[in-house]
Write a protein that holds these residues in place. Structure first.
Motif, mmCIF file in Angstrom:
data_model
loop_
_atom_site.group_PDB
_atom_site.id
_atom_site.type_symbol
_atom_site.label_atom_id
_atom_site.label_comp_id
_atom_site.label_asym_id
_atom_site.label_seq_id
_atom_site.Cartn_x
_atom_site.Cartn_y
_atom_site.Cartn_z
ATOM 1 N N LEU A 1 0.831 -1.207 0.000
ATOM 2 C CA LEU A 1 0.000 0.000 0.000
ATOM 3 C C LEU A 1 0.863 1.253 0.000
ATOM 4 O O LEU A 1 1.888 1.316 0.684
ATOM 5 C CB LEU A 1 -0.915 0.015 1.224
ATOM 6 C CG LEU A 1 -1.835 -1.191 1.436
ATOM 7 C CD1 LEU A 1 -2.795 -0.929 2.592
ATOM 8 C CD2 LEU A 1 -2.605 -1.534 0.173
ATOM 9 N N ASP A 2 0.428 2.268 -0.746
ATOM 10 C CA ASP A 2 1.099 3.558 -0.686
ATOM 11 C C ASP A 2 0.545 4.348 0.505
ATOM 12 O O ASP A 2 -0.303 3.857 1.253
ATOM 13 C CB ASP A 2 0.957 4.328 -1.998
ATOM 14 C CG ASP A 2 -0.486 4.659 -2.358
ATOM 15 O OD1 ASP A 2 -1.355 4.700 -1.458
ATOM 16 O OD2 ASP A 2 -0.763 4.880 -3.558
ATOM 17 N N ALA A 3 1.029 5.577 0.685
ATOM 18 C CA ALA A 3 0.651 6.351 1.868
ATOM 19 C C ALA A 3 -0.849 6.632 1.914
ATOM 20 O O ALA A 3 -1.477 6.559 2.980
ATOM 21 C CB ALA A 3 1.439 7.666 1.904
ATOM 22 N N THR A 4 -1.442 6.943 0.763
ATOM 23 C CA THR A 4 -2.880 7.220 0.728
ATOM 24 C C THR A 4 -3.682 5.966 1.057
ATOM 25 O O THR A 4 -4.646 6.005 1.820
ATOM 26 C CB THR A 4 -3.282 7.753 -0.659
ATOM 27 O OG1 THR A 4 -2.587 8.976 -0.917
ATOM 28 C CG2 THR A 4 -4.785 8.026 -0.723
ATOM 29 N N GLU A 5 -3.272 4.830 0.493
ATOM 30 C CA GLU A 5 -3.973 3.573 0.756
ATOM 31 C C GLU A 5 -3.800 3.145 2.209
ATOM 32 O O GLU A 5 -4.726 2.601 2.820
ATOM 33 C CB GLU A 5 -3.452 2.489 -0.181
ATOM 34 C CG GLU A 5 -3.817 2.707 -1.639
ATOM 35 C CD GLU A 5 -3.079 1.775 -2.570
ATOM 36 O OE1 GLU A 5 -3.658 1.406 -3.614
ATOM 37 O OE2 GLU A 5 -1.925 1.420 -2.273
ATOM 38 N N ARG A 6 -2.610 3.396 2.780
ATOM 39 C CA ARG A 6 -2.381 3.037 4.188
ATOM 40 C C ARG A 6 -3.290 3.860 5.105
ATOM 41 O O ARG A 6 -3.860 3.328 6.071
ATOM 42 C CB ARG A 6 -0.907 3.271 4.551
ATOM 43 C CG ARG A 6 -0.571 3.048 6.032
ATOM 44 C CD ARG A 6 -0.833 1.613 6.430
ATOM 45 N NE ARG A 6 -0.546 1.393 7.841
ATOM 46 C CZ ARG A 6 -1.410 1.587 8.825
ATOM 47 N NH1 ARG A 6 -2.638 2.028 8.559
ATOM 48 N NH2 ARG A 6 -1.080 1.340 10.076
ATOM 49 N N GLU A 7 -3.427 5.132 4.820
ATOM 50 C CA GLU A 7 -4.324 5.975 5.611
ATOM 51 C C GLU A 7 -5.773 5.506 5.468
ATOM 52 O O GLU A 7 -6.539 5.486 6.435
ATOM 53 C CB GLU A 7 -4.192 7.436 5.166
ATOM 54 C CG GLU A 7 -5.047 8.405 5.951
ATOM 55 C CD GLU A 7 -4.921 9.825 5.446
ATOM 56 O OE1 GLU A 7 -5.585 10.715 6.010
ATOM 57 O OE2 GLU A 7 -4.157 10.049 4.470
ATOM 58 N N HIS A 8 -6.142 5.130 4.246
ATOM 59 C CA HIS A 8 -7.498 4.632 4.001
ATOM 60 C C HIS A 8 -7.736 3.331 4.764
ATOM 61 O O HIS A 8 -8.800 3.138 5.359
ATOM 62 C CB HIS A 8 -7.669 4.400 2.501
ATOM 63 C CG HIS A 8 -9.045 3.988 2.079
ATOM 64 N ND1 HIS A 8 -10.149 4.797 2.208
ATOM 65 C CD2 HIS A 8 -9.496 2.838 1.518
ATOM 66 C CE1 HIS A 8 -11.213 4.176 1.754
ATOM 67 N NE2 HIS A 8 -10.849 2.976 1.327
ATOM 68 N N LEU A 9 -6.760 2.439 4.771
ATOM 69 C CA LEU A 9 -6.874 1.187 5.521
ATOM 70 C C LEU A 9 -7.100 1.459 6.993
ATOM 71 O O LEU A 9 -7.971 0.841 7.633
ATOM 72 C CB LEU A 9 -5.596 0.356 5.324
ATOM 73 C CG LEU A 9 -5.482 -0.931 6.147
ATOM 74 C CD1 LEU A 9 -6.520 -1.948 5.695
ATOM 75 C CD2 LEU A 9 -4.066 -1.507 6.049
ATOM 76 N N ASP A 10 -6.342 2.387 7.546
ATOM 77 C CA ASP A 10 -6.492 2.715 8.963
ATOM 78 C C ASP A 10 -7.880 3.278 9.248
ATOM 79 O O ASP A 10 -8.521 2.933 10.248
ATOM 80 C CB ASP A 10 -5.431 3.732 9.377
ATOM 81 C CG ASP A 10 -5.431 3.986 10.872
ATOM 82 O OD1 ASP A 10 -5.021 3.082 11.621
ATOM 83 O OD2 ASP A 10 -5.852 5.077 11.288
ATOM 84 N N ARG A 11 -8.366 4.117 8.337
ATOM 85 C CA ARG A 11 -9.687 4.727 8.531
ATOM 86 C C ARG A 11 -10.787 3.666 8.497
ATOM 87 O O ARG A 11 -11.717 3.694 9.314
ATOM 88 C CB ARG A 11 -9.917 5.782 7.456
ATOM 89 C CG ARG A 11 -11.148 6.648 7.677
ATOM 90 C CD ARG A 11 -11.258 7.689 6.598
ATOM 91 N NE ARG A 11 -10.150 8.626 6.640
ATOM 92 C CZ ARG A 11 -9.210 8.731 5.710
ATOM 93 N NH1 ARG A 11 -9.229 7.947 4.645
ATOM 94 N NH2 ARG A 11 -8.242 9.616 5.823
ATOM 95 N N LEU A 12 -10.691 2.741 7.575
ATOM 96 C CA LEU A 12 -11.689 1.678 7.491
ATOM 97 C C LEU A 12 -11.654 0.794 8.726
ATOM 98 O O LEU A 12 -12.696 0.371 9.238
ATOM 99 C CB LEU A 12 -11.450 0.828 6.240
ATOM 100 C CG LEU A 12 -11.635 1.501 4.882
ATOM 101 C CD1 LEU A 12 -11.306 0.527 3.761
ATOM 102 C CD2 LEU A 12 -13.046 2.040 4.722
ATOM 103 N N ALA A 13 -10.451 0.513 9.223
ATOM 104 C CA ALA A 13 -10.316 -0.359 10.386
ATOM 105 C C ALA A 13 -10.816 0.304 11.656
ATOM 106 O O ALA A 13 -11.319 -0.368 12.566
ATOM 107 C CB ALA A 13 -8.854 -0.765 10.553
#
Length: 268
Positions: free
Chosen positions: A74-86
């Protein structure tokens, strides 16, 4: 509109096994990684990872999310999105207001020689200068760029890089869906686009996310022809979710001449 389980499944399917040290042969039929491979590489049990993908496990730790992000590339944007979903059950983010302060409109009007507008997370254009209105050929408060792109235009229309624009817009809406899962107007827009556009449905199923930042934007304007512009996006201070978008032309280029000619229509 979006959830952790579907995001993990889509990202897992895109990982090339060889890139994470897994040898494959011609008999392999799985696209991307298997669940047990993601679990092993992430250092979690297979049962726990399966429950994550089935939506039966909630609140994974930061260490687990970091490991999953590493394995899934995951790139930085996807990592932030993953954290938000979790973390979604813990905190809900209120959608931003739909009004623009008069001072912001005054600032837009002071921008000379470049289309400038303020957009929200739903890709609604809330305000803009005259040059932006002329670029899109309509009053800006009536413009939603996602609806315009998918339901009113195609690859032969205003957007010279229509394919790339569709990817960017769907990625932005996916990101917004993760930030504002309780926004009914966003959910309604996504449903409308899915009903009206095959391409939107295909891209939405990929679960890509991206943030509006900067890069080339190319248009075919009916009055002034081809415009190769550069987009810069800035968060509006004190206005959560609102962004200032400015489309500029490099000095000495045909696009600069085109914008100058378009500005003449605004002055006329």
């Amino acid at each position: 509109m979006d959830d952790l389980a579907s995001f993990l499944r889509n990202r897992r399917a895109r990982v090339v096994p060889a890139e994470v040290g897994i040898a494959t042969d011609t008999r392999r039929r799985v696209e991307g990684l298997r669940r047990e491979e993601v679990a092993h590489l992430s250092g979690v049990s297979v049962d726990y990872y399966v429950r994550l993908e089935q939506g039966r496990a909630t609140q994974p730790s930061e260490q687990v999310l970091d490991a999953l992000a590493r394995v899934l590339g995951l790139d930085a944007t996807e990592r932030e999105h993953l954290d938000r979903l979790a973390r979604r059950p813990r905190r809900r983010t209120k959608p931003p207001a739909g009004k623009v302060r008069p001072e912001l409109q005054r600032m837009l009007d002071l921008v000379a020689g470049a289309p400038a507008m303020i957009m929200n997370h739903r890709t609604d254009v809330l305000a803009g200068n005259n040059l932006a209105a002329l670029l899109f050929g309509r009053p800006l408060p009536e413009l939603n760029t996602a609806r315009h792109l998918f339901l009113e235009e195609d690859e032969r229309g205003l957007y010279a890089d229509w394919d790339t624009c569709t990817l960017d817009v769907v990625g932005h809406l996916r990101l917004s869906a993760g930030k504002y899962p309780d926004d009914p107007r966003l959910a309604s827009l996504i449903g409308e686009l899915a009903m009206g556009s095959d391409r939107f449905r295909r891209l939405w199923a990929r679960a890509d996310v991206c943030a509006r930042t900067h890069g080339p934007k190319r248009y075919r304007h009916p009055l002034v022809g081809r415009l190769d512009l550069h987009q810069e996006t800035f968060a509006v201070p004190g206005e959560s979710g609102l962004e200032l978008v400015v489309l500029s032309a490099a000095p000495g280029t045909p696009a600069e001449d085109g914008l100058r000619l378009l500005a003449g229509f605004a002055a006329g």
